[in-house]
Design a protein around this motif. Sequence first.
Motif, PDB file in Angstrom:
ATOM      1  N   THR A 114      -7.201  -4.356 -15.082  1.00 14.98           N
ATOM      2  CA  THR A 114      -7.289  -3.651 -13.760  1.00 14.98           C
ATOM      3  C   THR A 114      -6.843  -5.358 -13.307  1.00 14.98           C
ATOM      4  OG1 THR A 114      -9.467  -5.540 -14.814  1.00 14.98           O
ATOM      5  CG2 THR A 114      -9.276  -2.517 -14.224  1.00 14.98           C
ATOM      6  N   ALA A 115      -7.124  -6.285 -13.923  1.00 13.33           N
ATOM      7  CA  ALA A 115      -6.752  -7.648 -13.119  1.00 13.33           C
ATOM      8  C   ALA A 115      -4.962  -7.557 -12.852  1.00 13.33           C
ATOM      9  CB  ALA A 115      -6.672  -8.900 -13.905  1.00 13.33           C
ATOM     10  N   ASP A 122      -4.210  -4.925 -10.087  1.00 13.87           N
ATOM     11  CA  ASP A 122      -4.514  -5.872  -8.479  1.00 13.87           C
ATOM     12  C   ASP A 122      -3.592  -6.507  -8.460  1.00 13.87           C
ATOM     13  OD1 ASP A 122      -6.937  -6.041  -6.627  1.00 13.87           O
ATOM     14  OD2 ASP A 122      -7.364  -8.581  -7.684  1.00 13.87           O
ATOM     15  N   TYR A 123      -3.396  -7.379  -9.137  1.00 19.82           N
ATOM     16  CA  TYR A 123      -1.765  -8.045  -8.771  1.00 19.82           C
ATOM     17  C   TYR A 123      -0.496  -7.074  -7.886  1.00 19.82           C
ATOM     18  CZ  TYR A 123       1.592 -11.299  -8.773  1.00 19.82           C
ATOM     19  OH  TYR A 123       2.915 -12.216  -7.981  1.00 19.82           O
ATOM     20  N   LYS A 150      -0.675  -4.646  -6.924  1.00 17.83           N
ATOM     21  CA  LYS A 150      -1.429  -4.150  -5.453  1.00 17.83           C
ATOM     22  C   LYS A 150      -1.212  -5.071  -4.801  1.00 17.83           C
ATOM     23  CE  LYS A 150      -5.373  -1.004  -4.221  1.00 17.83           C
ATOM     24  NZ  LYS A 150      -6.527  -0.593  -4.247  1.00 17.83           N
ATOM     25  N   LYS A 151      -1.612  -5.586  -4.758  1.00 14.69           N
ATOM     26  CA  LYS A 151      -1.555  -6.938  -3.761  1.00 14.69           C
ATOM     27  C   LYS A 151      -0.166  -7.490  -3.513  1.00 14.69           C
ATOM     28  CE  LYS A 151      -6.085  -8.517  -4.465  1.00 14.69           C
ATOM     29  NZ  LYS A 151      -6.639  -9.198  -4.682  1.00 14.69           N
ATOM     30  N   SER A 206      -2.667   5.205  -8.698  1.00 11.30           N
ATOM     31  CA  SER A 206      -1.165   4.066  -8.763  1.00 11.30           C
ATOM     32  C   SER A 206      -0.436   5.163  -7.683  1.00 11.30           C
ATOM     33  CB  SER A 206       0.007   3.849  -9.452  1.00 11.30           C
ATOM     34  OG  SER A 206       1.094   3.545  -8.728  1.00 11.30           O
TER      35      SER A 206
END
Length: 241
Positions: A112-113, A116-117, A119-120, A162
């Motif tokens: 998940t980390a 998230d990375y 995604k940003k 995604s």
Amino acid sequence: MKRAIIIGATSGIGQEVAHLLVQQGWYIGIAGRRENALQNMQQAYPGQIEIQCLDVTKEDAVLHLNELISRLGGMDLFFLSSGVGYQNRNLEPEIELHTARTNVEGFTRMITAAFDYFKKTDGGHIAVISSIAGTKGLGVAPAYSATKRFQNTYIDALAQLSRMQHLNIRFTDIRPGFVATDLLRNGKYPMLMSADKVARHIVRALKRRKRVAVIDRRYRLLVFFWRMIPRWLWERLPIKN
Ligand SMILES: NC(=O)c1ccc[n+]([C@@H]2O[C@H](COP(=O)([O-])OP(=O)(O)OC[C@H]3O[C@@H](n4cnc5c(N)ncnc54)[C@H](OP(=O)(O)O)[C@@H]3O)[C@@H](O)[C@H]2O)c1
């Protein structure tokens, strides 16, 4: 220069993949619990490796991952090789729970980390080593086979998520058969592969952006027939490994 983070690079398959990537010019960040092993790798390739001690079962693992990404100056590939596995015919609860903590809780925390990375940022590639063990429940290793099935399904789900969110994140689920590493410390296993051979297959699959990679060809055939075994028959088979 391409940048990769490898979690679980202190031994076995993850370490072999780390060797290959640095030899191919990648700048890599490696992590695991054993600091000595991380330092030895870093000394072997000066200037090409950043290291970070972390335990995926601990809450601060994400903090440590983000520190490692910062030191690397970004991340193009997130490669998760951390995992544990045990035969547990006596169904000792602590073995089952430890396996779930590492292969489910730790796996989910790190994936998940990474998601998230990416995604940003501009997106990237998430690759995990699950196993062919997730194909069907194995009586001799209940938590191991179940946690590997969890990993397969989780990556399927994130690949769909995604796309739904129009993110530029690619996924590779690597499913090896038996590999001669510390994980198989006890017992004899058929069709055993060496970790360096498996790592070469993995790096090739990453380059080809394969979504699912069963390693090797013999195991692809085995999994093909294994899937076809009906439940009533599978439950009656005395599978020893
Ligand atoms: N060997 C096989 O036959 C086989 C077959 C299919 C799939 N796999 C999978 O391949 C992956 C790698 O295993 P391997 O065979 O290369 O065995 P290995 O040599 O035992 O490597 C396991 C790696 O996971 C790391 N790890 C374990 N627990 C961790 C934790 N709590 N936090 C951070 N890192 C942790 C270990 O590092 P530290 O101990 O330093 O933390 C080590 O680097 C596993 O997911 C395994 O299930 C293996």
